[in-house]
Design a protein around this motif. Structure first.
Motif, PDB file in Angstrom:
ATOM      1  N   GLU A 107      65.569   8.087 -59.982  1.00  0.00           N
ATOM      2  CA  GLU A 107      66.479   7.930 -58.853  1.00  0.00           C
ATOM      3  C   GLU A 107      67.301   6.650 -58.934  1.00  0.00           C
ATOM      4  O   GLU A 107      68.506   6.671 -58.721  1.00  0.00           O
ATOM      5  N   TYR A 108      66.634   5.538 -59.217  1.00  0.00           N
ATOM      6  CA  TYR A 108      67.320   4.260 -59.059  1.00  0.00           C
ATOM      7  C   TYR A 108      67.738   3.605 -60.371  1.00  0.00           C
ATOM      8  O   TYR A 108      68.389   2.579 -60.360  1.00  0.00           O
ATOM      9  N   ARG A 111      70.100   7.334 -62.213  1.00  0.00           N
ATOM     10  CA  ARG A 111      71.226   7.754 -61.385  1.00  0.00           C
ATOM     11  C   ARG A 111      72.098   6.592 -60.935  1.00  0.00           C
ATOM     12  O   ARG A 111      73.036   6.781 -60.172  1.00  0.00           O
ATOM     13  N   ASN A 112      71.787   5.405 -61.385  1.00  0.00           N
ATOM     14  CA  ASN A 112      72.654   4.269 -61.100  1.00  0.00           C
ATOM     15  C   ASN A 112      73.529   4.008 -62.323  1.00  0.00           C
ATOM     16  O   ASN A 112      73.040   3.560 -63.350  1.00  0.00           O
ATOM     17  N   PRO A 113      74.830   4.301 -62.220  1.00  0.00           N
ATOM     18  CA  PRO A 113      75.680   4.151 -63.402  1.00  0.00           C
ATOM     19  C   PRO A 113      75.800   2.714 -63.892  1.00  0.00           C
ATOM     20  O   PRO A 113      76.225   2.484 -65.016  1.00  0.00           O
ATOM     21  N   LEU A 114      75.412   1.758 -63.062  1.00  0.00           N
ATOM     22  CA  LEU A 114      75.523   0.363 -63.481  1.00  0.00           C
ATOM     23  C   LEU A 114      74.275  -0.130 -64.210  1.00  0.00           C
ATOM     24  O   LEU A 114      74.254  -1.253 -64.696  1.00  0.00           O
ATOM     25  N   SER A 123      68.386  -4.000 -61.646  1.00  0.00           N
ATOM     26  CA  SER A 123      68.678  -3.554 -60.279  1.00  0.00           C
ATOM     27  C   SER A 123      67.655  -4.064 -59.263  1.00  0.00           C
ATOM     28  O   SER A 123      66.456  -3.859 -59.401  1.00  0.00           O
ATOM     29  N   LEU A 125      67.501  -3.037 -56.209  1.00  0.00           N
ATOM     30  CA  LEU A 125      67.035  -1.902 -55.417  1.00  0.00           C
ATOM     31  C   LEU A 125      65.829  -1.253 -56.081  1.00  0.00           C
ATOM     32  O   LEU A 125      64.848  -0.924 -55.432  1.00  0.00           O
TER      33      LEU A 125
ATOM     34  N   MET B   1      70.388  21.103 -56.330  1.00  0.00           N
ATOM     35  CA  MET B   1      69.887  19.812 -56.815  1.00  0.00           C
ATOM     36  C   MET B   1      70.551  19.458 -58.139  1.00  0.00           C
ATOM     37  O   MET B   1      71.098  18.377 -58.306  1.00  0.00           O
ATOM     38  N   ASP B   4      74.222  18.604 -57.949  1.00  0.00           N
ATOM     39  CA  ASP B   4      74.466  17.293 -57.350  1.00  0.00           C
ATOM     40  C   ASP B   4      74.568  16.228 -58.417  1.00  0.00           C
ATOM     41  O   ASP B   4      75.494  15.432 -58.448  1.00  0.00           O
ATOM     42  N   ILE B   5      73.569  16.247 -59.287  1.00  0.00           N
ATOM     43  CA  ILE B   5      73.507  15.165 -60.265  1.00  0.00           C
ATOM     44  C   ILE B   5      74.621  15.327 -61.290  1.00  0.00           C
ATOM     45  O   ILE B   5      75.171  14.332 -61.775  1.00  0.00           O
ATOM     46  N   GLU B   8      77.615  13.684 -59.817  1.00  0.00           N
ATOM     47  CA  GLU B   8      77.473  12.233 -59.801  1.00  0.00           C
ATOM     48  C   GLU B   8      77.672  11.621 -61.185  1.00  0.00           C
ATOM     49  O   GLU B   8      78.363  10.614 -61.349  1.00  0.00           O
ATOM     50  N   SER B  12      80.729   9.146 -62.547  1.00  0.00           N
ATOM     51  CA  SER B  12      80.628   7.802 -63.129  1.00  0.00           C
ATOM     52  C   SER B  12      81.215   7.761 -64.531  1.00  0.00           C
ATOM     53  O   SER B  12      81.751   6.732 -64.950  1.00  0.00           O
ATOM     54  N   SER B 104      74.512   4.795 -52.918  1.00  0.00           N
ATOM     55  CA  SER B 104      73.192   4.695 -52.287  1.00  0.00           C
ATOM     56  C   SER B 104      72.084   4.389 -53.295  1.00  0.00           C
ATOM     57  O   SER B 104      71.042   3.876 -52.913  1.00  0.00           O
ATOM     58  N   ARG B 105      72.302   4.703 -54.557  1.00  0.00           N
ATOM     59  CA  ARG B 105      71.243   4.426 -55.524  1.00  0.00           C
ATOM     60  C   ARG B 105      71.488   3.143 -56.307  1.00  0.00           C
ATOM     61  O   ARG B 105      70.736   2.807 -57.195  1.00  0.00           O
ATOM     62  N   MET B 106      72.567   2.478 -55.995  1.00  0.00           N
ATOM     63  CA  MET B 106      72.889   1.282 -56.768  1.00  0.00           C
ATOM     64  C   MET B 106      72.213   0.057 -56.216  1.00  0.00           C
ATOM     65  O   MET B 106      71.623  -0.712 -56.957  1.00  0.00           O
ATOM     66  N   SER B 107      72.334  -0.134 -54.931  1.00  0.00           N
ATOM     67  CA  SER B 107      71.875  -1.385 -54.381  1.00  0.00           C
ATOM     68  C   SER B 107      71.841  -1.269 -52.864  1.00  0.00           C
ATOM     69  O   SER B 107      72.517  -0.436 -52.280  1.00  0.00           O
ATOM     70  N   TYR B 119      83.834   2.623 -57.550  1.00  0.00           N
ATOM     71  CA  TYR B 119      83.098   3.821 -57.171  1.00  0.00           C
ATOM     72  C   TYR B 119      83.567   4.423 -55.849  1.00  0.00           C
ATOM     73  O   TYR B 119      83.039   5.446 -55.426  1.00  0.00           O
TER      74      TYR B 119
END
Lengths: 145, 159
Positions: A107-108, A111-114, A123, A125, B1, B4-5, B8, B12, B104-107, B119
């Motif tokens: 998830e974190y 799925r985080n492009p950075l 990260s 988070l 599901m 969705d990904i 996303e 990116s 929401s999944r970045m930070s 983004y």
């Protein structure tokens, strides 16, 4: 019951992440050296287990236990390695590691492009989510004795 | 599901691809050029609106259109509704999403704040394109103060 520390390695042995909770004794070397040593040992155990097994191994190496602690090992099909050290009374760690992989790492990080894959995880988070996840799990209880 | 990904990840990749191309074109230009990204969003929004509104009645007022964007449109594309809609009744609307899908999944805080504009640009374009096809010409900008919350400012251009 208590959790000592977690290592996450990638396919080629880069230390992606390390965090510790109740670790009383330190190895006296840097985190990087310790991670290399850990990875080397795990690598050896894995091939040892696969060679020496009298039958075909399905999952291979799962965990080992000493008189003081247990090391739990989860390797994903993509080669990521999750290593969690706990005390000897902890149970269900395999599921916990699966959940950490599925619900926190994918998830974190994925799925985080950075977050660059195959590089140490920066990260914040991810850090907070993992910490919270470990702390709320039934395994995490600081020894009050 | 799984779709969705896909969206996303594709989103990116589009961002890193367009930024990379912009870099190669103007090496001396330091500012990141996000206009291509915005335009991709615009054409996406322009087309998606045909599909989303095919069974709907015409919107009576501008505000109805904005409400549609905040509810139906946003849940179709971003899987949630806009958390807050504000307007000054003179053509300025502020749409606030407290947990924006791409962030929401970045930070949850200030980390990566300087990269957040990349983004949200596509989405600015999507909103502008959608409204353009609903006969509202406007300017859309986004403001990120702390991830993962975003405010989209829509300024309708009156002729």
């Amino acid at each position: 019951m208590t959790v000592h520390n977690i290592y996450i390695f990638d396919r080629v042995g880069t230390l992606l992440y390390y965090q510790e909770w109740n670790r009383l004794k330190h190895s006296g070397m840097t985190k990087e050296e310790e991670a290399k040593l850990t990875y080397g040992m795990l690598f050896s155990i894995k091939s040892f287990v696969n060679r020496i097994s009298p039958t075909d191994t399905k999952e291979g190496f799962l965990f080992y236990r000493t008189s003081k602690y247990s090391l739990h090992y989860l390797e994903t099909p993509s080669g990521l390695k999750f290593v969690l050290n706990t005390d000897n009374h902890s149970q269900g760690i395999r599921d916990l590691l699966q959940q950490i992989y599925k619900e926190i790492f994918v998830e974190y990080v994925v799925r985080n492009p950075l977050c660059n894959l195959n590089e140490p995880i920066q990260s914040e988070l991810f850090k907070t989510k993992l910490d919270a996840y470990i702390k709320q799990s039934s395994v995490f209880l600081t020894k009050s004795m | 599901m799984s779709d969705d990904i896909l969206f996303e990840l594709l989103h990116s990749e589009i961002i890193s691809y367009t930024l990379q191309n912009a870099d190669e074109k103007d090496k001396e230009k330091k500012d990141e050029d996000l206009s291509n990204l915005e335009y991709i969003g615009f054409s996406t929004g322009y087309r998606i609106i045909e599909r989303l509104t095919k069974e709907m009645a015409r919107f009576k007022e501008e505000l109805d259109t904005m409400k549609f964007i905040c509810t139906d449109f946003w849940s179709a594309v971003y899987k949630k509704q806009i958390d807050n809609l504000r307007t000054n009744h003179q053509g300025v609307y502020v749409l606030q999403d407290n947990s924006f899908r791409f962030l929401s999944r970045m930070s949850s805080g200030k980390q990566y704040l300087e990269l957040a504009p990349q983004y949200v640009t596509f989405t600015c374009g999507v909103i502008r394109g959608s409204l353009a096809n609903l006969n509202i010409q406007c300017l859309v900008t986004a403001e990120v103060q702390s991830l993962p919350s975003v405010k989209f400012h829509i300024q309708v251009q009156r002729s």
